[in-house]
Structures are given as structure tokens and as C-alpha cells.
Design a protein around this motif. Structure first.
Motif, PDB file in Angstrom:
ATOM      1  N   PRO A   8       0.807  -1.221   0.000  1.00  0.00           N
ATOM      2  CA  PRO A   8       0.000   0.000   0.000  1.00  0.00           C
ATOM      3  C   PRO A   8       0.840   1.272   0.000  1.00  0.00           C
ATOM      4  N   PHE A   9       2.040   1.193   0.541  1.00  0.00           N
ATOM      5  CA  PHE A   9       2.947   2.339   0.512  1.00  0.00           C
ATOM      6  C   PHE A   9       3.352   2.649  -0.926  1.00  0.00           C
ATOM      7  N   TRP A  10       3.635   1.631  -1.726  1.00  0.00           N
ATOM      8  CA  TRP A  10       3.989   1.826  -3.134  1.00  0.00           C
ATOM      9  C   TRP A  10       2.819   2.446  -3.891  1.00  0.00           C
ATOM     10  N   ASP A  11       1.624   1.933  -3.658  1.00  0.00           N
ATOM     11  CA  ASP A  11       0.438   2.475  -4.326  1.00  0.00           C
ATOM     12  C   ASP A  11       0.255   3.952  -3.982  1.00  0.00           C
ATOM     13  N   PHE A  12       0.417   4.291  -2.694  1.00  0.00           N
ATOM     14  CA  PHE A  12       0.330   5.682  -2.254  1.00  0.00           C
ATOM     15  C   PHE A  12       1.396   6.528  -2.957  1.00  0.00           C
ATOM     16  N   LEU A  14       3.013   6.068  -5.815  1.00  0.00           N
ATOM     17  CA  LEU A  14       2.739   6.294  -7.235  1.00  0.00           C
ATOM     18  C   LEU A  14       1.678   7.370  -7.426  1.00  0.00           C
ATOM     19  N   ALA A  15       0.631   7.318  -6.613  1.00  0.00           N
ATOM     20  CA  ALA A  15      -0.430   8.329  -6.718  1.00  0.00           C
ATOM     21  C   ALA A  15       0.103   9.712  -6.347  1.00  0.00           C
ATOM     22  N   LEU A  16       0.856   9.790  -5.253  1.00  0.00           N
ATOM     23  CA  LEU A  16       1.390  11.070  -4.800  1.00  0.00           C
ATOM     24  C   LEU A  16       2.371  11.640  -5.815  1.00  0.00           C
ATOM     25  N   TRP A  17       3.231  10.791  -6.364  1.00  0.00           N
ATOM     26  CA  TRP A  17       4.243  11.229  -7.335  1.00  0.00           C
ATOM     27  C   TRP A  17       3.597  11.896  -8.540  1.00  0.00           C
ATOM     28  N   GLY A  18       2.409  11.435  -8.910  1.00  0.00           N
ATOM     29  CA  GLY A  18       1.726  11.978 -10.079  1.00  0.00           C
ATOM     30  C   GLY A  18       1.005  13.287  -9.842  1.00  0.00           C
ATOM     31  N   ARG A  19       0.937  13.737  -8.600  1.00  0.00           N
ATOM     32  CA  ARG A  19       0.228  14.995  -8.310  1.00  0.00           C
ATOM     33  C   ARG A  19       1.111  16.197  -8.622  1.00  0.00           C
ATOM     34  N   GLU A  20       0.445  17.263  -8.992  1.00  0.00           N
ATOM     35  CA  GLU A  20       1.126  18.475  -9.449  1.00  0.00           C
ATOM     36  C   GLU A  20       2.181  18.965  -8.454  1.00  0.00           C
ATOM     37  N   GLY A  21       3.384  19.130  -8.975  1.00  0.00           N
ATOM     38  CA  GLY A  21       4.483  19.709  -8.216  1.00  0.00           C
ATOM     39  C   GLY A  21       5.241  18.756  -7.318  1.00  0.00           C
ATOM     40  N   VAL A  22       4.690  17.575  -7.044  1.00  0.00           N
ATOM     41  CA  VAL A  22       5.319  16.672  -6.074  1.00  0.00           C
ATOM     42  C   VAL A  22       6.656  16.140  -6.587  1.00  0.00           C
ATOM     43  N   ALA A  23       6.685  15.621  -7.799  1.00  0.00           N
ATOM     44  CA  ALA A  23       7.938  15.060  -8.325  1.00  0.00           C
ATOM     45  C   ALA A  23       9.054  16.105  -8.347  1.00  0.00           C
ATOM     46  N   LEU A  41       8.389  10.221   1.121  1.00  0.00           N
ATOM     47  CA  LEU A  41       7.062   9.676   0.831  1.00  0.00           C
ATOM     48  C   LEU A  41       6.536   8.863   2.014  1.00  0.00           C
ATOM     49  N   TYR A  42       7.428   8.107   2.658  1.00  0.00           N
ATOM     50  CA  TYR A  42       7.014   7.315   3.812  1.00  0.00           C
ATOM     51  C   TYR A  42       6.525   8.215   4.938  1.00  0.00           C
ATOM     52  N   CYS A  43       7.197   9.318   5.159  1.00  0.00           N
ATOM     53  CA  CYS A  43       6.775  10.259   6.205  1.00  0.00           C
ATOM     54  C   CYS A  43       5.331  10.720   5.973  1.00  0.00           C
ATOM     55  N   CYS A  44       5.011  11.018   4.738  1.00  0.00           N
ATOM     56  CA  CYS A  44       3.643  11.452   4.417  1.00  0.00           C
ATOM     57  C   CYS A  44       2.663  10.294   4.542  1.00  0.00           C
ATOM     58  N   ALA A 103      13.847   2.000 -15.798  1.00  0.00           N
ATOM     59  CA  ALA A 103      12.871   0.989 -15.377  1.00  0.00           C
ATOM     60  C   ALA A 103      13.456   0.115 -14.264  1.00  0.00           C
ATOM     61  N   LEU A 104      14.735  -0.237 -14.381  1.00  0.00           N
ATOM     62  CA  LEU A 104      15.390  -1.015 -13.326  1.00  0.00           C
ATOM     63  C   LEU A 104      15.502  -0.212 -12.036  1.00  0.00           C
ATOM     64  N   GLU A 105      15.803   1.066 -12.170  1.00  0.00           N
ATOM     65  CA  GLU A 105      15.886   1.933 -10.998  1.00  0.00           C
ATOM     66  C   GLU A 105      14.535   2.008 -10.293  1.00  0.00           C
ATOM     67  N   LEU A 106      13.469   2.117 -11.056  1.00  0.00           N
ATOM     68  CA  LEU A 106      12.124   2.158 -10.473  1.00  0.00           C
ATOM     69  C   LEU A 106      11.809   0.848  -9.746  1.00  0.00           C
ATOM     70  N   GLU A 107      12.185  -0.269 -10.327  1.00  0.00           N
ATOM     71  CA  GLU A 107      11.976  -1.564  -9.668  1.00  0.00           C
ATOM     72  C   GLU A 107      12.811  -1.648  -8.392  1.00  0.00           C
ATOM     73  N   ALA A 108      14.019  -1.118  -8.422  1.00  0.00           N
ATOM     74  CA  ALA A 108      14.859  -1.098  -7.221  1.00  0.00           C
ATOM     75  C   ALA A 108      14.230  -0.224  -6.138  1.00  0.00           C
ATOM     76  N   GLU A 109      13.604   0.874  -6.545  1.00  0.00           N
ATOM     77  CA  GLU A 109      12.900   1.744  -5.587  1.00  0.00           C
ATOM     78  C   GLU A 109      11.739   0.992  -4.952  1.00  0.00           C
ATOM     79  N   ARG A 110      11.036   0.208  -5.748  1.00  0.00           N
ATOM     80  CA  ARG A 110       9.922  -0.570  -5.183  1.00  0.00           C
ATOM     81  C   ARG A 110      10.441  -1.577  -4.154  1.00  0.00           C
ATOM     82  N   ILE A 111      11.540  -2.228  -4.461  1.00  0.00           N
ATOM     83  CA  ILE A 111      12.121  -3.171  -3.500  1.00  0.00           C
ATOM     84  C   ILE A 111      12.530  -2.431  -2.233  1.00  0.00           C
ATOM     85  N   GLN A 112      13.079  -1.228  -2.381  1.00  0.00           N
ATOM     86  CA  GLN A 112      13.424  -0.431  -1.205  1.00  0.00           C
ATOM     87  C   GLN A 112      12.168  -0.162  -0.378  1.00  0.00           C
ATOM     88  N   GLN A 113      11.072   0.149  -1.040  1.00  0.00           N
ATOM     89  CA  GLN A 113       9.838   0.401  -0.292  1.00  0.00           C
ATOM     90  C   GLN A 113       9.334  -0.865   0.390  1.00  0.00           C
TER      91      GLN A 113
END
Length: 177
Positions: A8-12, A14-23, A41-44, A103-113
Motif C-alpha cells: 500500500p505504501f507503493w500504491d500511495f 505512485l499516486a502522490l508522485w503523479g500529483r502536481e508539483g510533487v515530483a 514519501l514514507y513520512c507522508c 525501469a530497473l531503478e524504479l523496480e529497485a525503488e519498489r524493493i526499497q519500499q
């Protein structure tokens, strides 16, 4: 790639990253201060689910992901950044490789999460922007630097992304400093 387990943290994220100005705000904090975007992102996420993080929680998260981040995530990011250099290789092939590394970096980020989710009991309740703001302050304070105006602005943008009903002015008021 194998099927990833629910996070659920990953899902959150991805949604947050797509919001205006966040990235751009997160990336600015990463580049300017060396902050870990996943920790921001975890803090939020934790605050939005009713969990106030202590400095010991931040330390546990950093320890849980430190080796993975240092040996996998950051080297992939460095390679991706180096592939922007047109003097290294022709743009077409280098750009294609850069996209695969991304794409590999993104997958590595998911594993970190996933590692982060396993490091602490996941938060379960309803939360509030004030908890998320407090978590962000605990994280940046743990790193030992004084926040500048640009840092405050980027953190406020992150908060408004996590809590879309909140104004930027209200987000700034929640971030002492």
C-alpha cells in the motif's frame, strides 16, 4: 519480472508522485539536500495513516534500506544520469539504454519500499497532515541540517500533494522552521 506482492505504501507513492508539483519538489530535495525520496514519501504515508515517527523510527528505516540503497538504487541512478552525456554514445542507443536503466531503478525503488514496509509495523489508522508534517521534520532534523526557504517550500508542496484539500499556506504553517 515476477509479480510483486501488494504494498500500500507503493500504491500511495505512485499516486502522490503523479500529483502536481510533487515530483519536482522531491527531486529538488534529493538533489539539493541528499534526501531519500522514499523516506519523504514514507513520512507522508505514515502520517496520513495515523503514525507519528520518532527519530528511532527514521534511524530504523535508514538502516533497513541503507545497503540496498547504496549498492543498488544509487548506482543505477548514477548510470542513468551518466547516460545523458552525448559524448559517451550516440543519443539513440544511449537513450534506449537509459530508459531500460530507469525501469530497473524504479523496480529497485519498489524493493526499497518493500524493505521499508517490513522494517516497521505498518500504520493502520486515520491520520492528519500535522502528523505527516511532523514526520517530515523528524526526518530532515535527523540529518542535521537547517532547513532553508526552498526546503520549506518543497516540503509544503509534498504535503499538499499528500493532502490535496490542504492549501499551500496551511502546509507551510505546519512546518516549523
Amino acid at each position: 519480472m515476477s509479480e510483486a506482492r501488494p504494498n500500500p505504501f507503493w500504491d500511495f507513492s505512485l499516486a502522490l508522485w503523479g500529483r502536481e508539483g510533487v515530483a519536482p519538489a522531491c527531486l529538488a530535495l534529493q538533489e539539493r539536500r541528499g534526501l531519500d525520496v522514499n523516506l519523504l514519501l514514507y513520512c507522508c504515508w505514515a502520517g496520513g495513516r495515523g503514525r507519528a515517527l520518532a527519530d528511532t523510527d527514521i534511524a530504523a528505516l535508514i538502516e533497513a534500506v541503507g545497503p540496498w540503497r547504496a549498492r543498488v538504487v544509487l548506482p543505477l541512478r548514477e548510470v542513468r544520469h551518466r547516460l545523458k552525456d552525448p559524448q559517451l554514445a550516440p543519443e539513440g542507443p544511449a537513450q534506449e539504454l537509459r530508459e531500460r536503466v530507469k525501469a530497473l531503478e524504479l523496480e529497485a525503488e519498489r524493493i526499497q519500499q518493500d524493505l521499508m514496509l517490513a522494517a516497521l509495523d505498518p500504520p493502520e489508522g486515520g491520520g492528519a497532515p500535522a502528523l505527516a508534517a511532523g514526520n517530515l521534520v523528524v526526518y530532515v532534523t535527523a540529518l542535521g541540517f537547517a532547513r532553508e526557504a526552498a526546503d520549506q517550500d518543497d516540503l509544503a508542496v509534498l504535503l499538499t500533494g499528500a493532502f490535496p484539500d490542504m492549501s499551500l499556506a496551511d502546509a507551510r504553517r505546519l512546518l516549523p522552521g
